[in-house]
Design a protein around this motif. Structure first.
Motif, PDB file in Angstrom:
ATOM      1  N   PRO A   1       0.783  -1.232   0.000  1.00 11.08           N
ATOM      2  CA  PRO A   1       0.000   0.000   0.000  1.00 11.08           C
ATOM      3  C   PRO A   1       0.818   1.287   0.000  1.00 11.08           C
ATOM      4  O   PRO A   1       0.392   2.282  -0.576  1.00 11.08           O
ATOM      5  N   THR A   2       1.990   1.288   0.618  1.00 16.43           N
ATOM      6  CA  THR A   2       2.798   2.517   0.612  1.00 16.43           C
ATOM      7  C   THR A   2       3.386   2.810  -0.762  1.00 16.43           C
ATOM      8  O   THR A   2       3.933   3.892  -0.979  1.00 16.43           O
ATOM      9  N   LYS A   3       3.252   1.878  -1.687  1.00 13.42           N
ATOM     10  CA  LYS A   3       3.671   2.104  -3.070  1.00 13.42           C
ATOM     11  C   LYS A   3       2.517   2.653  -3.916  1.00 13.42           C
ATOM     12  O   LYS A   3       2.697   2.942  -5.101  1.00 13.42           O
ATOM     13  N   SER A   4       1.324   2.781  -3.334  1.00 11.60           N
ATOM     14  CA  SER A   4       0.220   3.458  -4.035  1.00 11.60           C
ATOM     15  C   SER A   4       0.728   4.848  -4.392  1.00 11.60           C
ATOM     16  O   SER A   4       1.534   5.438  -3.658  1.00 11.60           O
ATOM     17  N   HIS A   5       0.259   5.384  -5.518  1.00 11.68           N
ATOM     18  CA  HIS A   5       0.879   6.623  -5.964  1.00 11.68           C
ATOM     19  C   HIS A   5      -0.042   7.478  -6.830  1.00 11.68           C
ATOM     20  O   HIS A   5      -1.058   7.015  -7.335  1.00 11.68           O
ATOM     21  N   LEU A   6       0.379   8.722  -6.976  1.00 12.15           N
ATOM     22  CA  LEU A   6      -0.224   9.660  -7.914  1.00 12.15           C
ATOM     23  C   LEU A   6       0.691   9.744  -9.119  1.00 12.15           C
ATOM     24  O   LEU A   6       1.920   9.821  -8.972  1.00 12.15           O
ATOM     25  N   LEU A   7       0.105   9.705 -10.310  1.00  6.04           N
ATOM     26  CA  LEU A   7       0.886   9.824 -11.545  1.00  6.04           C
ATOM     27  C   LEU A   7       1.007  11.301 -11.892  1.00  6.04           C
ATOM     28  O   LEU A   7       0.003  11.962 -12.154  1.00  6.04           O
ATOM     29  N   LEU A   8       2.219  11.792 -11.890  1.00  5.47           N
ATOM     30  CA  LEU A   8       2.489  13.196 -12.181  1.00  5.47           C
ATOM     31  C   LEU A   8       3.353  13.291 -13.424  1.00  5.47           C
ATOM     32  O   LEU A   8       3.757  12.276 -14.000  1.00  5.47           O
ATOM     33  N   TYR A   9       3.667  14.506 -13.838  1.00  2.00           N
ATOM     34  CA  TYR A   9       4.470  14.687 -15.038  1.00  2.00           C
ATOM     35  C   TYR A   9       5.866  14.122 -14.801  1.00  2.00           C
ATOM     36  O   TYR A   9       6.580  14.543 -13.906  1.00  2.00           O
ATOM     37  N   GLY A  10       6.237  13.129 -15.580  1.00  2.99           N
ATOM     38  CA  GLY A  10       7.580  12.564 -15.518  1.00  2.99           C
ATOM     39  C   GLY A  10       7.835  11.618 -14.361  1.00  2.99           C
ATOM     40  O   GLY A  10       8.973  11.230 -14.135  1.00  2.99           O
ATOM     41  N   GLY A  11       6.808  11.240 -13.601  1.00  2.00           N
ATOM     42  CA  GLY A  11       7.063  10.311 -12.509  1.00  2.00           C
ATOM     43  C   GLY A  11       5.851  10.088 -11.629  1.00  2.00           C
ATOM     44  O   GLY A  11       4.743  10.514 -11.940  1.00  2.00           O
ATOM     45  N   VAL A  12       6.101   9.394 -10.529  1.00  5.15           N
ATOM     46  CA  VAL A  12       5.026   9.084  -9.585  1.00  5.15           C
ATOM     47  C   VAL A  12       5.404   9.603  -8.201  1.00  5.15           C
ATOM     48  O   VAL A  12       6.578   9.642  -7.836  1.00  5.15           O
ATOM     49  N   LEU A  13       4.374   9.989  -7.454  1.00  7.11           N
ATOM     50  CA  LEU A  13       4.561  10.393  -6.068  1.00  7.11           C
ATOM     51  C   LEU A  13       3.923   9.315  -5.206  1.00  7.11           C
ATOM     52  O   LEU A  13       2.705   9.170  -5.167  1.00  7.11           O
ATOM     53  N   GLU A  14       4.785   8.525  -4.551  1.00  6.86           N
ATOM     54  CA  GLU A  14       4.319   7.392  -3.765  1.00  6.86           C
ATOM     55  C   GLU A  14       3.842   7.821  -2.384  1.00  6.86           C
ATOM     56  O   GLU A  14       4.353   8.788  -1.795  1.00  6.86           O
ATOM     57  N   LEU A  15       2.900   7.066  -1.856  1.00  7.43           N
ATOM     58  CA  LEU A  15       2.387   7.307  -0.517  1.00  7.43           C
ATOM     59  C   LEU A  15       3.516   7.254   0.512  1.00  7.43           C
ATOM     60  O   LEU A  15       3.543   8.049   1.449  1.00  7.43           O
ATOM     61  N   GLU A  16       4.446   6.353   0.326  1.00  2.04           N
ATOM     62  CA  GLU A  16       5.585   6.243   1.239  1.00  2.04           C
ATOM     63  C   GLU A  16       6.328   7.576   1.356  1.00  2.04           C
ATOM     64  O   GLU A  16       6.713   8.003   2.446  1.00  2.04           O
ATOM     65  N   THR A  17       6.506   8.260   0.244  1.00  2.85           N
ATOM     66  CA  THR A  17       7.173   9.559   0.236  1.00  2.85           C
ATOM     67  C   THR A  17       6.325  10.599   0.966  1.00  2.85           C
ATOM     68  O   THR A  17       6.840  11.379   1.775  1.00  2.85           O
ATOM     69  N   ILE A  18       5.029  10.609   0.688  1.00  3.17           N
ATOM     70  CA  ILE A  18       4.124  11.575   1.324  1.00  3.17           C
ATOM     71  C   ILE A  18       4.143  11.405   2.835  1.00  3.17           C
ATOM     72  O   ILE A  18       4.168  12.387   3.583  1.00  3.17           O
ATOM     73  N   LEU A  19       4.147  10.163   3.304  1.00  2.09           N
ATOM     74  CA  LEU A  19       4.141   9.897   4.741  1.00  2.09           C
ATOM     75  C   LEU A  19       5.401  10.401   5.444  1.00  2.09           C
ATOM     76  O   LEU A  19       5.381  10.662   6.645  1.00  2.09           O
ATOM     77  N   CYS A  20       6.483  10.559   4.709  1.00  8.25           N
ATOM     78  CA  CYS A  20       7.750  11.019   5.295  1.00  8.25           C
ATOM     79  C   CYS A  20       7.960  12.530   5.157  1.00  8.25           C
ATOM     80  O   CYS A  20       8.964  13.050   5.634  1.00  8.25           O
ATOM     81  N   MET A  21       7.032  13.207   4.536  1.00  5.73           N
ATOM     82  CA  MET A  21       7.200  14.634   4.275  1.00  5.73           C
ATOM     83  C   MET A  21       6.766  15.479   5.483  1.00  5.73           C
ATOM     84  O   MET A  21       5.843  15.110   6.198  1.00  5.73           O
ATOM     85  N   PRO A  22       7.424  16.634   5.675  1.00  2.42           N
ATOM     86  CA  PRO A  22       6.987  17.565   6.727  1.00  2.42           C
ATOM     87  C   PRO A  22       5.792  18.384   6.212  1.00  2.42           C
ATOM     88  O   PRO A  22       5.938  19.282   5.407  1.00  2.42           O
TER      89      PRO A  22
END
Length: 170
Positions: free
Chosen positions: A45-66
């Motif tokens: 599930p942490t690999k679920s993602h949004l498809l953006l221009y030129g790449g994906v933004l994974e949930l794992e990344t969002i969870l680690c963001m300030p």
């Protein structure tokens, strides 16, 4: 006519909506509207993602963001609140991930949404939240979504087009 004054909106479109640019928006702004494609990963599930221009933004990344400014996110993307048919009470999806990351309120979709419905739902939600020039509150987003879903029902669209939209959080 814009629902929200232009001075209060920063928009990223097309090639501007890169992963890095969207990450900066998430960190800087309290209200975020993401109109893109979403993909649920039921195995990781942490690999679920949004498809953006030129790449994906994974949930794992969002969870680690300030995300100290996080208030409300509108995920106008498919599969942003989709659960797992096998583990109904244990599923973790993008919408829930944004709540876990610090957003107080989120609107997402249980499955793929009709492309015609996203803009209408967003227009009704934001028209209600920013009516008469008032300061929008995350605590009013559930009511705003209810009004949007009621409008879809009033237009007699098939139920599979209004059921996907859900609210999470306060």
């Amino acid at each position: 006519m814009s629902i929200i004054p232009h001075s209060q909106v920063q928009s990223l479109e097309g090639h501007q909506a890169t992963v890095d640019a969207v990450k900066l928006q998430l960190e800087d702004f309290s209200w975020v509207h993401l109109a893109c494609h979403g993909k649920q990963d039921l195995i990781k599930p942490t690999k679920s993602h949004l498809l953006l221009y030129g790449g994906v933004l994974e949930l794992e990344t969002i969870l680690c963001m300030p995300l100290s400014n996080a208030e409300f996110v509108f995920l106008a993307a498919c599969q942003t609140a989709m659960g797992d048919a096998q583990l109904i009470n244990e599923s973790f999806h993008l919408g829930g991930g944004f709540i876990a990351a610090g957003f107080r309120s989120a609107i997402g979709t249980l499955w793929s949404m009709n492309d015609r419905d996203g803009p209408l739902v967003a227009e009704i939600v934001y028209s209600h939240l920013f009516r008469e020039g008032q300061q929008a509150q995350a605590s009013n987003t559930a009511e705003a979504l209810l009004l949007a879903v009621d409008e879809l029902k009033a237009r007699k669209v098939p139920y599979e087009r209004w059921i996907p939209f859900i609210h999470m959080g306060i």
